[in-house]
Scaffold this motif. Structure first.
Motif, PDB file in Angstrom:
ATOM      1  N   LEU A   3       0.829  -1.199   0.000  1.00  0.00           N
ATOM      2  CA  LEU A   3       0.000   0.000   0.000  1.00  0.00           C
ATOM      3  C   LEU A   3       0.868   1.254   0.000  1.00  0.00           C
ATOM      4  O   LEU A   3       1.852   1.335   0.747  1.00  0.00           O
ATOM      5  N   PHE A   4       0.502   2.210  -0.829  1.00  0.00           N
ATOM      6  CA  PHE A   4       1.047   3.560  -0.733  1.00  0.00           C
ATOM      7  C   PHE A   4       0.102   4.324   0.190  1.00  0.00           C
ATOM      8  O   PHE A   4      -1.099   4.431  -0.083  1.00  0.00           O
ATOM      9  N   ILE A   5       0.625   4.829   1.304  1.00  0.00           N
ATOM     10  CA  ILE A   5      -0.199   5.557   2.270  1.00  0.00           C
ATOM     11  C   ILE A   5       0.413   6.933   2.491  1.00  0.00           C
ATOM     12  O   ILE A   5       1.596   7.057   2.830  1.00  0.00           O
ATOM     13  N   PHE A   6      -0.410   7.945   2.305  1.00  0.00           N
ATOM     14  CA  PHE A   6       0.041   9.332   2.436  1.00  0.00           C
ATOM     15  C   PHE A   6      -0.786  10.013   3.513  1.00  0.00           C
ATOM     16  O   PHE A   6      -2.026   9.916   3.517  1.00  0.00           O
ATOM     17  N   ALA A   7      -0.116  10.737   4.421  1.00  0.00           N
ATOM     18  CA  ALA A   7      -0.806  11.485   5.466  1.00  0.00           C
ATOM     19  C   ALA A   7      -0.019  12.755   5.759  1.00  0.00           C
ATOM     20  O   ALA A   7       1.198  12.704   5.968  1.00  0.00           O
ATOM     21  N   ASN A   8      -0.722  13.894   5.739  1.00  0.00           N
ATOM     22  CA  ASN A   8      -0.137  15.208   5.986  1.00  0.00           C
ATOM     23  C   ASN A   8       0.773  15.610   4.833  1.00  0.00           C
ATOM     24  O   ASN A   8       0.326  16.092   3.821  1.00  0.00           O
ATOM     25  N   ASN A   9       2.077  15.377   4.959  1.00  0.00           N
ATOM     26  CA  ASN A   9       3.021  15.618   3.859  1.00  0.00           C
ATOM     27  C   ASN A   9       4.002  14.465   3.711  1.00  0.00           C
ATOM     28  O   ASN A   9       5.027  14.599   3.058  1.00  0.00           O
ATOM     29  N   LYS A  10       3.652  13.325   4.309  1.00  0.00           N
ATOM     30  CA  LYS A  10       4.546  12.172   4.357  1.00  0.00           C
ATOM     31  C   LYS A  10       3.895  10.972   3.682  1.00  0.00           C
ATOM     32  O   LYS A  10       2.671  10.860   3.638  1.00  0.00           O
ATOM     33  N   ALA A  11       4.740  10.072   3.196  1.00  0.00           N
ATOM     34  CA  ALA A  11       4.215   8.876   2.540  1.00  0.00           C
ATOM     35  C   ALA A  11       5.139   7.694   2.791  1.00  0.00           C
ATOM     36  O   ALA A  11       6.364   7.850   2.900  1.00  0.00           O
ATOM     37  N   VAL A  12       4.529   6.497   2.847  1.00  0.00           N
ATOM     38  CA  VAL A  12       5.287   5.260   3.011  1.00  0.00           C
ATOM     39  C   VAL A  12       4.692   4.194   2.105  1.00  0.00           C
ATOM     40  O   VAL A  12       3.538   4.284   1.675  1.00  0.00           O
ATOM     41  N   MET A  13       5.519   3.184   1.817  1.00  0.00           N
ATOM     42  CA  MET A  13       5.023   1.935   1.244  1.00  0.00           C
ATOM     43  C   MET A  13       4.879   0.956   2.403  1.00  0.00           C
ATOM     44  O   MET A  13       5.835   0.720   3.150  1.00  0.00           O
ATOM     45  N   TYR A  14       3.686   0.391   2.526  1.00  0.00           N
ATOM     46  CA  TYR A  14       3.344  -0.385   3.712  1.00  0.00           C
ATOM     47  C   TYR A  14       2.993  -1.813   3.323  1.00  0.00           C
ATOM     48  O   TYR A  14       2.152  -2.049   2.442  1.00  0.00           O
ATOM     49  N   ASP A  15       3.648  -2.776   3.996  1.00  0.00           N
ATOM     50  CA  ASP A  15       3.324  -4.192   3.848  1.00  0.00           C
ATOM     51  C   ASP A  15       2.347  -4.556   4.960  1.00  0.00           C
ATOM     52  O   ASP A  15       2.731  -4.705   6.120  1.00  0.00           O
ATOM     53  N   TYR A  16       1.071  -4.658   4.614  1.00  0.00           N
ATOM     54  CA  TYR A  16       0.037  -4.907   5.623  1.00  0.00           C
ATOM     55  C   TYR A  16       0.086  -6.341   6.137  1.00  0.00           C
ATOM     56  O   TYR A  16      -0.462  -6.638   7.208  1.00  0.00           O
ATOM     57  N   ASN A  17       0.743  -7.241   5.401  1.00  0.00           N
ATOM     58  CA  ASN A  17       0.851  -8.622   5.873  1.00  0.00           C
ATOM     59  C   ASN A  17       1.807  -8.751   7.053  1.00  0.00           C
ATOM     60  O   ASN A  17       1.609  -9.591   7.934  1.00  0.00           O
ATOM     61  N   THR A  18       2.851  -7.944   7.054  1.00  0.00           N
ATOM     62  CA  THR A  18       3.832  -7.990   8.141  1.00  0.00           C
ATOM     63  C   THR A  18       3.721  -6.788   9.071  1.00  0.00           C
ATOM     64  O   THR A  18       4.445  -6.719  10.062  1.00  0.00           O
ATOM     65  N   ASN A  19       2.828  -5.848   8.734  1.00  0.00           N
ATOM     66  CA  ASN A  19       2.675  -4.604   9.487  1.00  0.00           C
ATOM     67  C   ASN A  19       4.001  -3.842   9.567  1.00  0.00           C
ATOM     68  O   ASN A  19       4.391  -3.337  10.618  1.00  0.00           O
ATOM     69  N   LYS A  20       4.666  -3.741   8.409  1.00  0.00           N
ATOM     70  CA  LYS A  20       5.958  -3.038   8.377  1.00  0.00           C
ATOM     71  C   LYS A  20       5.988  -2.044   7.226  1.00  0.00           C
ATOM     72  O   LYS A  20       5.445  -2.296   6.149  1.00  0.00           O
ATOM     73  N   VAL A  21       6.650  -0.926   7.457  1.00  0.00           N
ATOM     74  CA  VAL A  21       6.939   0.033   6.395  1.00  0.00           C
ATOM     75  C   VAL A  21       8.151  -0.464   5.631  1.00  0.00           C
ATOM     76  O   VAL A  21       9.208  -0.724   6.226  1.00  0.00           O
TER      77      VAL A  21
END
Length: 536
Positions: A223-241
């Motif tokens: 998942l690409f997740i963006f909040a405020n002015n920041k963004a990460v690629m997130y692996d929801y299976n391992t709950n890790k950025v």
């Protein structure tokens, strides 16, 4: 001294120039429903060609009554203990008729997403809706009376207010964030409940600019997740950025300072995904309740799947807060609704942005924006925009007040409109394809044929594109997606039809399971869509 004749001439010239400039710009507007009865804060299009419109329950009387003897009784409601008014309605696109729906718990600033079977899953809200799951199973409007169902046997692990939903490759729904909920959880619920997501805490500031995060499913499954002015690629299976992206300059971009965001169409081998984020409010406007602080007009574009991605910056023709970015069947993006000053919140914006803008991603930097014909109805806080199967854009809502308020500069808006992009102009009718044959269901990787008719001979490739039906709220379309299929050349047959060979998306990372609008696109002009269910 100005004479009356000169004054009249001056006024006439101003009117002539204004009308000429409107006439010269692409796109047309039409009124679909003069009074929907509610101001839609959340909107979604179903595969039965109906539209679910949803407000909130603790708002007092709407302008649409529920059927007799179907009142909502809630002794804790601060406004109406016995509420006989509808706060959700169903629009039939065939007849433009409105039918009241019954919602029981508060849906203020909630989230939603369609499940693989076409059911709309709706989550959270305020007060008694804070931890609620609801479902709307759509039906044939002429023969059935489907309505909302509030799930009694399960609830959210954490209350979700201002959260974002995204369907995943396996058909699960992930629910991300919300006020005081810096975590994620899933539907169907997992036994572990919610999982802490520290990124949302890191993105939070003193005006909570991490709400309604922008969530896009990338074709690599993360998942690409963006909040405020920041963004990460997130692996929801391992709950890790798994990747941190550079800061996007230009101020906060999410609620209560929201611009909007969209992922560009997935094409070719589907290995690359590009995200665009446009507009937003000046930091501090929300805290100061400033309705006249100019909005931002910058856009950032980033190849989220790239090795070392960076933001490419450009400016829109208009600064815009609370705009909606709608993915068109062609792969262009329509930016519509919003204001040019202020912030999100009740009575905290001004100078409505009436001109839609077309963003053409394949054009060179600096040439991507085209200004379109302005509307006349301000649509600011709590307004929505959704792609319809006929290629028009449905505009609903706008209520910048805590209750319904009509005698004011920016009244509660009950009208529903449609905007027709230039591709629906009459002079393009002879190249507009008609999709006459397509399967109702396809499997991943399946090869199948569609058939189209076109008035003029086909020149070049006719695209066949899958467009999702997202859940639109608060300037972001949750689950929005366009996938351009691999196709063969259009082959004419003796019946005057063209056959096009297509290959369905390879897996759920490219296109999660569910219902999609299938558009044939000839020389930038889309057909009316037919619905297809993509299954495993």
């Amino acid at each position: 001294m100005t004479t009356p004749k000169l004054l009249f001439l001056f006024i006439f010239l101003i009117h002539f120039v204004t009308m000429s400039s409107r006439a010269d710009l692409p796109g047309t507007w039409e009124l679909l429903v003069a009074d929907a009865g509610i101001a839609s804060m959340h909107t979604a299009v179903t595969h039965f060609n109906t539209v679910v419109l949803l407000d909130r329950t603790d708002i007092g009387p709407s302008r649409k009554l529920l059927p007799p003897h179907r009142c909502r009784v809630d002794p804790n409601d601060p406004i109406l203990k016995k509420d006989c008014y509808a706060h959700s309605v169903l629009l039939d696109l065939q007849t433009n008729s409105i039918r009241p729906l019954m919602i029981l718990t508060d849906t203020w600033c909630s989230s939603g997403q369609f499940l693989p079977d076409g059911t709309l899953l709706h989550t959270g809200g305020d007060l008694d809706g804070f931890r609620k799951f609801r479902k709307f199973t759509p039906c044939e409007p002429s023969t059935s009376l489907c309505d909302w169902e509030e799930l009694q046997d399960t609830q959210l692990s954490q209350g979700r207010w201002y959260a974002t939903n995204q369907i995943l490759p396996n058909g699960e729904i992930i629910i991300v964030g919300g006020r005081a909920a810096n975590s994620v959880e899933f539907f169907p619920p997992r036994k572990e409940g919610a999982f802490e997501f520290p990124f949302l805490t890191q993105a939070e500031d003193n005006q909570h600019d991490n709400l309604y995060p922008y969530v896009h499913l990338l074709p690599n499954g993360h998942l690409f997740i963006f909040a405020n002015n920041k963004a990460v690629m997130y692996d929801y299976n391992t709950n890790k950025v798994v990747k941190d992206y550079p800061i996007l300059e230009g101020g906060p971009r999410n609620y209560p300072s929201a611009g909007s965001s969209a992922m560009l169409a997935l094409t070719e081998d589907y290995s690359s995904a590009t995200i665009v984020i446009c507009g937003g409010a000046e930091f501090g406007a929300y805290l100061q309740r400033s309705s006249d602080t100019p909005a931002h007009g910058s856009c950032g574009r980033i190849e989220a799947t790239g090795e070392n991605p960076v933001w490419e910056m450009e400016d829109m023709p208009f600064a815009r807060i609370m705009g909606d970015m709608v993915m068109l069947p062609t792969g262009d993006i329509l930016i519509i609704n919003g204001a040019q000053a202020g912030t999100q919140g009740f009575e905290m914006a001004s100078n409505p942005c009436l001109n839609p803008v077309l963003y053409r991603p394949s054009e060179p930097l600096g040439l991507r924006f085209m200004t379109l014909t302005p509307g006349t109805v301000p649509r600011m806080y709590h307004s929505t925009a959704n792609l319809l199967p006929d290629g028009r854009i449905l505009l609903a809502g706008s209520n910048p007040h805590f209750f319904y308020k009509f005698a004011t500069e920016f009244p509660t808006e009950l009208r529903i409109e449609a905007f027709s992009p230039e591709y629906l102009a009459a002079d393009k009718a002879n190249i507009r394809p008609v999709l006459v044959e397509s399967p109702e269901k396809v499997k991943y990787g399946e090869e199948f044929d569609v058939a189209v008719t076109v008035e003029l001979p086909v020149v070049g490739i006719v695209e066949v594109n899958f467009a999702s039906a997202p859940f639109s709220t608060h300037s972001f379309s949750q689950g929005q997606r366009l996938v351009k299929l691999r196709v063969t050349s259009a082959i004419p047959d003796v019946a005057g039809k063209y056959k096009i060979g297509c290959t369905a998306p390879p897996d759920g990372r490219v296109a999660p399971p569910g219902y999609y609008m299938v558009f044939a696109v000839n020389q930038g002009v889309p057909s009316v869509a037919r619905w297809v269910q993509l299954v495993v």
